[in-house]
Design an enzyme around this catalytic site. Structure first.
Site, mmCIF file in Angstrom:
data_model
loop_
_atom_site.group_PDB
_atom_site.id
_atom_site.type_symbol
_atom_site.label_atom_id
_atom_site.label_comp_id
_atom_site.label_asym_id
_atom_site.label_seq_id
_atom_site.Cartn_x
_atom_site.Cartn_y
_atom_site.Cartn_z
ATOM 1 N N ARG A 1 -3.472 0.419 -11.713
ATOM 2 C CA ARG A 1 -3.037 -0.634 -12.631
ATOM 3 C C ARG A 1 -4.257 -1.306 -13.278
ATOM 4 O O ARG A 1 -5.352 -1.286 -12.726
ATOM 5 C CB ARG A 1 -2.221 -1.692 -11.876
ATOM 6 C CG ARG A 1 -0.855 -1.248 -11.423
ATOM 7 C CD ARG A 1 -0.104 -2.390 -10.745
ATOM 8 N NE ARG A 1 -0.892 -3.023 -9.696
ATOM 9 C CZ ARG A 1 -1.583 -4.145 -9.829
ATOM 10 N NH1 ARG A 1 -1.556 -4.808 -10.980
ATOM 11 N NH2 ARG A 1 -2.277 -4.653 -8.832
ATOM 12 N N LYS B 1 0.732 -2.065 7.029
ATOM 13 C CA LYS B 1 2.121 -2.362 6.647
ATOM 14 C C LYS B 1 3.015 -1.121 6.729
ATOM 15 O O LYS B 1 4.096 -1.160 7.314
ATOM 16 C CB LYS B 1 2.149 -2.960 5.242
ATOM 17 C CG LYS B 1 3.524 -3.245 4.666
ATOM 18 C CD LYS B 1 3.436 -4.161 3.454
ATOM 19 C CE LYS B 1 2.673 -3.546 2.309
ATOM 20 N NZ LYS B 1 3.514 -2.688 1.456
ATOM 21 N N THR B 2 2.561 -0.026 6.131
ATOM 22 C CA THR B 2 3.358 1.202 6.136
ATOM 23 C C THR B 2 3.433 1.791 7.533
ATOM 24 O O THR B 2 4.513 2.176 8.012
ATOM 25 C CB THR B 2 2.758 2.232 5.154
ATOM 26 O OG1 THR B 2 2.750 1.666 3.842
ATOM 27 C CG2 THR B 2 3.569 3.508 5.142
ATOM 28 N N ARG C 1 -1.936 9.197 -5.103
ATOM 29 C CA ARG C 1 -0.611 8.675 -4.762
ATOM 30 C C ARG C 1 0.435 9.778 -4.734
ATOM 31 O O ARG C 1 0.270 10.844 -5.332
ATOM 32 C CB ARG C 1 -0.173 7.653 -5.820
ATOM 33 C CG ARG C 1 -0.976 6.367 -5.838
ATOM 34 C CD ARG C 1 -0.367 5.338 -4.945
ATOM 35 N NE ARG C 1 -1.082 4.074 -4.957
ATOM 36 C CZ ARG C 1 -0.615 2.976 -4.355
ATOM 37 N NH1 ARG C 1 0.542 2.993 -3.733
ATOM 38 N NH2 ARG C 1 -1.327 1.860 -4.374
ATOM 39 N N ASP D 1 8.142 -1.367 0.363
ATOM 40 C CA ASP D 1 7.241 -2.132 -0.507
ATOM 41 C C ASP D 1 7.835 -3.383 -1.144
ATOM 42 O O ASP D 1 7.146 -4.384 -1.266
ATOM 43 C CB ASP D 1 6.716 -1.211 -1.608
ATOM 44 C CG ASP D 1 5.498 -1.761 -2.318
ATOM 45 O OD1 ASP D 1 4.609 -2.299 -1.635
ATOM 46 O OD2 ASP D 1 5.435 -1.656 -3.550
ATOM 47 N N LYS E 1 5.678 -1.657 -11.036
ATOM 48 C CA LYS E 1 5.273 -3.048 -10.830
ATOM 49 C C LYS E 1 5.737 -3.952 -11.969
ATOM 50 O O LYS E 1 5.839 -5.174 -11.792
ATOM 51 C CB LYS E 1 3.757 -3.138 -10.651
ATOM 52 C CG LYS E 1 3.278 -2.538 -9.326
ATOM 53 C CD LYS E 1 3.976 -3.153 -8.113
ATOM 54 C CE LYS E 1 3.400 -2.638 -6.808
ATOM 55 N NZ LYS E 1 4.181 -3.114 -5.623
ATOM 56 N N SER F 1 -3.331 -4.114 1.409
ATOM 57 C CA SER F 1 -3.773 -2.754 1.675
ATOM 58 C C SER F 1 -4.729 -2.705 2.859
ATOM 59 O O SER F 1 -5.643 -3.530 2.973
ATOM 60 C CB SER F 1 -4.466 -2.195 0.428
ATOM 61 O OG SER F 1 -4.906 -0.885 0.640
ATOM 62 N N HIS G 1 6.890 -8.875 -1.340
ATOM 63 C CA HIS G 1 6.064 -7.672 -1.355
ATOM 64 C C HIS G 1 5.842 -7.275 0.102
ATOM 65 O O HIS G 1 4.896 -7.712 0.747
ATOM 66 C CB HIS G 1 4.734 -7.969 -2.060
ATOM 67 C CG HIS G 1 3.924 -6.747 -2.342
ATOM 68 N ND1 HIS G 1 2.555 -6.770 -2.441
ATOM 69 C CD2 HIS G 1 4.291 -5.455 -2.562
ATOM 70 C CE1 HIS G 1 2.111 -5.549 -2.704
ATOM 71 N NE2 HIS G 1 3.148 -4.740 -2.778
#
Length: 538
Positions: free
Chosen positions: A62, A245-246, A325, A260, A203, A241, A223
């Site tokens: 982004r 989290k994942t 990604r 997410d 996003k 990041s 988020h």
């Protein structure tokens, strides 16, 4: 003009958007058709697992400085203006979109009818018009997919027009450079140009929901990842990041709601999306089996390279970007909730990778502390994570997603506080970072210990143990936890040099306080009182 694919009775781009003179319109093509067009156009290839590999071009991430919001009567006094939400005039928006329409004349476009929000009470219908087939396939992966019957009567509320090859002229168009992503809340449109990075599509809608749901629907947009246990208890995981989290929301004993973006209504936690968008750098089957196995036909790999002479991805290669990604529909994962909706959360986890070794591996937050730490959104980056970082640096991202917040962070924190007030939800701060000293001296918290602490919290095993208070940050820490050595639960006790710990803790507390100064005018005294107590230096 030729029209192909499934379209409903409201399918008229000329009438709804003024898109006229198009060569071909491809409506709601299947993933197989979109893969075929991508390959025939010379824009991608299949990997050995059947996933589609594409390159997004100049932009592999982004571009926050090129994201704008139209400032008009609707948004002028509600949007949190500044370096996150940069003002764009309605006149410049109309002129730029006019240029995009001229650019698209005589070209093929791909049209996707989709929606966001798995809870039907908050469903947002979206029509996505893209210049490339793989951008359209990304939208099919990431948004929720209507049935054929729903497509027949589909009435879009928001439109996205994405043309990567259309370049703005900054001096004429009001942009910073040739690429842009612009949100218009009055016209309910997002226009994206000059960049092929697909994350701008995802996003963009997340930012829209971060405005609509809290501002108009009393729903807290988050988020975060979320999962649900066998007894129907929902858990939510916030974290920037590198905090886990994942990884930590992937649990063989719990089903995934989403990885997410979620909303918390009066009685549900629901996924905004219909897919996952995961980083693949250094991906392996051993470390992330769910993601690894999801990379098959229907998935899109972005900006990866291949092992020489093969169609096997080389996930260790960052020569194009560190931000490699994969996007895939959520049903590529077996252990999921269908539909992606759970109950109100029983437990919320704020994940931080504290590279200074100051914060406890697990602590329980009061409502006010939860609001304070939510607005702070703290983690620390260590050497090697970004160019130029040679020692631990603090990172604060409001609500663990500052870049996507159209409203002031206090609005989200206030909504969180109201929801906590009316529930028995417990909020935990989890340090997945360092213990026994800062980065370079101490050691990273073992994943097995972190999982054990989260499991203990989820199963209520910390409800009846004794807690003690950590000075300065005034965090409440359990003195015992099943499966975890007692000596690591109090971070100060893990340091050989206790005086060095005290200095480091005080320094980190000062950074928390300094960061929070930007929010002070919009924040209640109760939340401000939950700040760490910086000790006066002798």
């Amino acid at each position: 003009m030729n029209i192909f694919g499934k379209q409903g009775k409201n399918a008229d781009l000329a009438k709804s958007l003024g898109l006229e003179g198009l060569e071909n319109q491809f409506w709601n093509l299947s993933p197989a058709e979109l893969v075929e067009d991508t390959i025939l156009n010379g824009q991608g290839m299949l990997t050995d697992t059947g996933a589609l590999s594409i390159e997004t071009g100049e932009f592999t991430g982004r571009s926050p400085k090129d994201r704008f919001v139209v400032c008009d009567e609707k948004t002028e006094n509600s949007v949190w203006w500044g370096d996150v939400n940069i003002k764009f005039t309605p006149e410049k928006f109309d002129a730029l979109f006019g240029k995009m329409k001229e650019y698209l004349k005589g070209k093929d476009v791909y049209v996707r009818d989709a929606y966001a929000c798995a809870d039907d009470n908050f469903r947002l219908n979206i029509r996505v018009i893209t210049e490339t087939p793989w951008s359209n396939m990304f939208a099919n992966n990431m948004f929720l997919r209507p049935t054929e019957a729903e497509i027949e009567d589909f009435n879009p509320e928001w439109h996205i027009v994405c043309a990567p090859e259309f370049m703005a002229v900054a001096a004429e168009d009001g942009t910073r450079q040739h690429n842009f992503a612009i949100l218009n809340f009055t016209k309910k449109m997002i226009i994206i140009g000059g960049t092929g990075y697909t994350g701008e599509i995802k996003k963009g809608i997340f930012s829209v929901l971060n405005y609509i749901l809290p501002h108009e629907k009393n729903v807290l947009s988050m988020h975060c990842s979320a999962n649900i246990g066998k007894d129907g208890d929902t858990a939510v995981f916030f974290g920037l990041s590198g905090t886990g989290k994942t990884t930590l929301s992937s649990d063989e004993n719990r089903r995934l709601i989403g990885d997410d973006e979620h909303g918390w209504s009066d009685d549900t936690v629901f996924n905004f999306e219909g897919g996952c968008y995961a980083k693949t750098i250094d991906l392996s089957k051993e470390k992330e089996p769910q993601i690894y196995d999801a990379i098959k036909f229907g998935a899109i790999l972005e900006n990866i390279t291949f092992e020489e002479g093969t169609s096997t991805p080389d996930y260790t290669d960052n020569s194009i970007t560190e931000n490699t990604r994969v996007s895939y529909p959520i049903y590529h994962i077996d252990n999921i909730v269908t539909p992606s909706v759970g109950t109100s959360p029983k437990n919320i986890f704020f994940l931080t990778a504290d590279a200074f070794g100051v914060l406890p591996p697990i602590s329980r937050l009061t409502k006010e502390q939860a609001m304070y730490h939510f607005m702070s959104g703290y983690t620390a980056k260590v050497a090697g994570t970004e160019m130029g970082i040679t020692e631990p640096t603090t990172t604060f991202s409001a609500c663990f997603g500052k870049a996507f917040l159209p409203l002031h962070p206090a609005k989200y924190a206030d909504l969180l506080g109201k929801k906590l007030e009316n529930s028995d939800t417990k909020v935990w701060l989890i340090n997945t970072g360092w213990s026994g000293g800062s980065y370079g001296v101490g050691s990273r918290m073992k994943l097995s210990y972190t999982r054990a602490m989260i499991t203990a919290a989820l199963e209520g095993k910390l409800d009846n143990v004794k807690f003690e208070t950590l000075p300065v940050f005034e965090l409440s820490m359990p003195t015992e936890c099943e499966g975890v050595p007692t000596e690591i639960l109090n971070p100060r006790g893990t340091w050989a040099d206790k005086a060095a710990y005290d200095v480091t803790a005080n320094d980190l507390a000062s950074q928390f306080v300094k960061n929070f100064e930007q929010f002070a005018d919009e924040t209640s005294e109760a939340i401000l009182a939950a700040a760490p107590k910086v000790m006066a230096k002798n």
